[in-house]
Design a protein around this motif. Structure first.
Motif, short mmCIF file in Angstrom:
data_model
loop_
_atom_site.label_atom_id
_atom_site.label_comp_id
_atom_site.label_asym_id
_atom_site.label_seq_id
_atom_site.Cartn_x
_atom_site.Cartn_y
_atom_site.Cartn_z
N ALA A 44 -1.11 7.44 -1.00
CA ALA A 44 -1.70 6.17 -1.44
C ALA A 44 -2.85 6.42 -2.42
CB ALA A 44 -2.19 5.37 -0.24
N ASP A 45 -3.67 7.43 -2.14
CA ASP A 45 -4.78 7.76 -3.03
C ASP A 45 -4.27 8.26 -4.39
OD1 ASP A 45 -6.60 7.03 -1.12
OD2 ASP A 45 -7.15 9.08 -0.55
N LEU A 46 -3.20 9.05 -4.36
CA LEU A 46 -2.62 9.55 -5.60
C LEU A 46 -2.08 8.39 -6.44
CD1 LEU A 46 -1.86 11.98 -7.34
CD2 LEU A 46 0.27 12.13 -6.07
N MET A 47 -1.40 7.45 -5.80
CA MET A 47 -0.87 6.29 -6.52
C MET A 47 -2.02 5.45 -7.09
SD MET A 47 2.31 6.73 -6.59
CE MET A 47 2.77 5.18 -7.34
N GLU A 48 -3.09 5.32 -6.34
CA GLU A 48 -4.25 4.57 -6.81
C GLU A 48 -4.89 5.27 -8.01
OE1 GLU A 48 -6.96 1.50 -7.07
OE2 GLU A 48 -5.15 1.61 -5.85
N ALA A 49 -4.96 6.59 -7.98
CA ALA A 49 -5.52 7.35 -9.10
C ALA A 49 -4.63 7.19 -10.33
CB ALA A 49 -5.66 8.83 -8.73
N PHE A 50 -3.30 7.19 -10.13
CA PHE A 50 -2.38 6.95 -11.24
C PHE A 50 -2.64 5.57 -11.85
CE2 PHE A 50 1.10 9.89 -9.36
CZ PHE A 50 0.61 10.98 -10.06
N LYS A 51 -2.83 4.59 -10.98
CA LYS A 51 -3.05 3.22 -11.43
C LYS A 51 -4.36 3.11 -12.22
CE LYS A 51 -3.49 -1.47 -9.57
NZ LYS A 51 -3.56 -2.25 -8.33
N ILE A 52 -5.42 3.73 -11.70
CA ILE A 52 -6.73 3.68 -12.35
C ILE A 52 -6.67 4.32 -13.75
CG2 ILE A 52 -9.09 4.59 -12.27
CD1 ILE A 52 -8.91 4.23 -9.18
N ALA A 53 -5.96 5.44 -13.86
CA ALA A 53 -5.89 6.15 -15.13
C ALA A 53 -4.79 5.60 -16.04
CB ALA A 53 -5.67 7.64 -14.88
N GLY A 54 -3.97 4.69 -15.55
CA GLY A 54 -2.90 4.11 -16.36
C GLY A 54 -1.80 5.11 -16.67
#
Length: 131
Positions: A44-54
């Protein structure tokens, strides 16, 4: 009277041993559950980091490959018992600076790579505070 006291002691010790065995067998599933939760939280954290960085889906696959390669290297170093803790940390930092970060910069670009790494760091710190 001695027989009664001896019998009571034997019953007490038997019950104590049975309860202790039950308690230790109950602990195994409890440790497996947090591991699964931790793995889910990391994803979940990895997906959130992907989302934040676009990060796009195609880039996510490449980044996951880089992270998997980094994990293998890290596990190899941790398994090497001839290295001290400081040497291991130094090698991990060197690997990150010379291999991992340049690869991420190549895939994501310098700015988004920094955003991604910062997001990961922030999410990891938040996870550690929760525990």
């Amino acid at each position: 009277m001695k027989h009664l006291l001896t019998t009571l002691c034997a019953v007490f010790f038997t019950l104590t041993a049975a309860v202790a065995q039950e308690a230790s067998s109950d602990k195994k599933p409890a440790t497996e559950k947090p591991k699964a939760q931790s793995k889910d939280q990391k994803e979940a954290d990895l997906m959130e980091a992907f989302k934040i960085a676009g990060v796009t889906l195609a880039e996510q696959e490449k980044v996951r490959a880089i992270l998997a390669e980094s994990t293998v290297y890290s596990k190899t170093l941790k398994a090497d018992t001839s290295l001290s803790e400081d040497e291991m940390k130094a090698k991990l930092k060197e690997y990150s600076n010379t291999v991992k970060t340049p690869k991420l910069n190549e895939v994501l670009g310098k700015e988004r790579s920094k955003e991604f790494r910062d997001a990961q760091k922030t999410l990891k710190e938040a996870f550690m505070v929760k525990q």
